[in-house]
Design an enzyme around this catalytic site. Structure first.
Site, PDB file in Angstrom:
ATOM      1  N   SER A 145      10.648  29.181  59.305  1.00 23.66           N
ATOM      2  CA  SER A 145      10.379  29.316  57.877  1.00 23.66           C
ATOM      3  C   SER A 145       9.548  30.571  57.669  1.00 23.66           C
ATOM      4  CB  SER A 145       9.601  28.092  57.374  1.00 23.66           C
ATOM      5  OG  SER A 145       9.002  28.324  56.117  1.00 23.66           O
ATOM      6  N   TYR A 158       2.844  21.692  57.775  1.00 22.21           N
ATOM      7  CA  TYR A 158       4.128  22.387  57.853  1.00 22.21           C
ATOM      8  C   TYR A 158       3.945  23.795  58.424  1.00 22.21           C
ATOM      9  CZ  TYR A 158       8.689  24.163  56.372  1.00 22.21           C
ATOM     10  OH  TYR A 158       9.944  24.705  56.351  1.00 22.21           O
TER      11      TYR A 158
END
EC number: 1.1.1.47
Length: 261
Positions: A145, A158
């Site tokens: 990501s 995350y």
């Protein structure tokens, strides 16, 4: 299209929806043999299988939880048993759930780390083990990501999982490059996927996100799938240990660097 991907055996975790499904369909278009891992929605997985087959590929579905070692071992072994080998392992399964850090429970932290990071490690390990034992110049692709490099409020678990993935991927790439095994990350930015559907249905939130993307629009899953096909192909034969960002330039936008949330 990449002609060398025809008949390649590709395992995709979390392959029944979102980015995983888009990649499964793209490899179907490349006439590959696709192993679709799914967590609990068999109907969704069967729909993805049908879509891969309609695109020109072969497909099977395998239920499994990537946080469980035995499930990941079974996934890889099933791919080998059904299709005879393994060429590409795509560790795509992931979760996110924004929470203020001071309210984040240990269970919540562990769920994200176990799914995003440990799951990718297990998939990478099992694939690389097979590649090494069979002298295969295989390919591992991990779904990272933009948050592997950019901090973001409410996403401490995350961001930590993706930052860890960056170091894991680079370490594996360095360790196994002498054997011709390539390991890379894909770093998507904002994407039109089911996980973001509610957020981007709000015109205000959508416009706010788009304002941080130099290319001016939310990415399509097919654009990430195209990156995966490239990295899996011989056209990327000299590429290893990188994160290829598919983010419309988002990581280069100045205000994004400040961690707008």
């Amino acid at each position: 299209m990449y002609t060398d991907l025809k008949d390649k055996v590709v395992v995709i975790t979390g392959g029944s929806t979102g980015l995983g499904r888009a990649m499964a369909v793209r490899f179907g278009q490349e006439e590959a043999k696709v192993v679709i891992n799914y967590y609990n929605n068999e109907e969704e997985a069967l729909d993805a299988k049908k879509e891969v087959e309609e695109a020109g590929g072969q497909a099977i579905i395998v239920q499994g939880d990537v946080t469980k070692e035995e499930d990941v071992v079974n996934l890889v072994q099933t791919a080998i048993k059904e299709f005879g080998t393994l060429d590409v392992m795509i560790n795509n399964a992931g979760v996110e759930n924004p929470v203020p850090s001071h309210e984040l429970s240990l269970d919540n932290w562990n769920k994200v780390i176990d799914t995003n990071l440990t799951g990718a490690f297990l998939g990478s390990r099992e694939a690389i083990k097979y590649f090494v034992e069979n002298d295969i110049k295989g390919n591992v692709i991990n779904m990272s990501s933009v948050h592997e490099m950019i901090p973001w409020p409410l996403f401490v678990h995350y961001a930590a999982s993706k930052g860890g993935m960056k170091q894991m991927t680079e370490t594996l790439a360095l360790e196994y490059a002498p054997k011709g095994i390539r390991v890379n990350n894909i770093g998507p930015g904002a994407m039109n996927t089911p996980i973001n559907a509610e957020k981007f249905a709000d015109p205000v939130q959508r416009a706010d996100v788009e304002s941080m993307i130099p290319m001016g629009y939310i990415g399509k899953p097919e654009e990430v799938a195209a990156v995966a096909a490239f990295l899996a192909s011989s056209q990327a034969s000299y590429v290893t240990g990188i994160t290829l960002f598919a983010d419309g330039g988002m990581t280069k936008y100045p205000s994004f660097q400040t961690g707008r949330g």
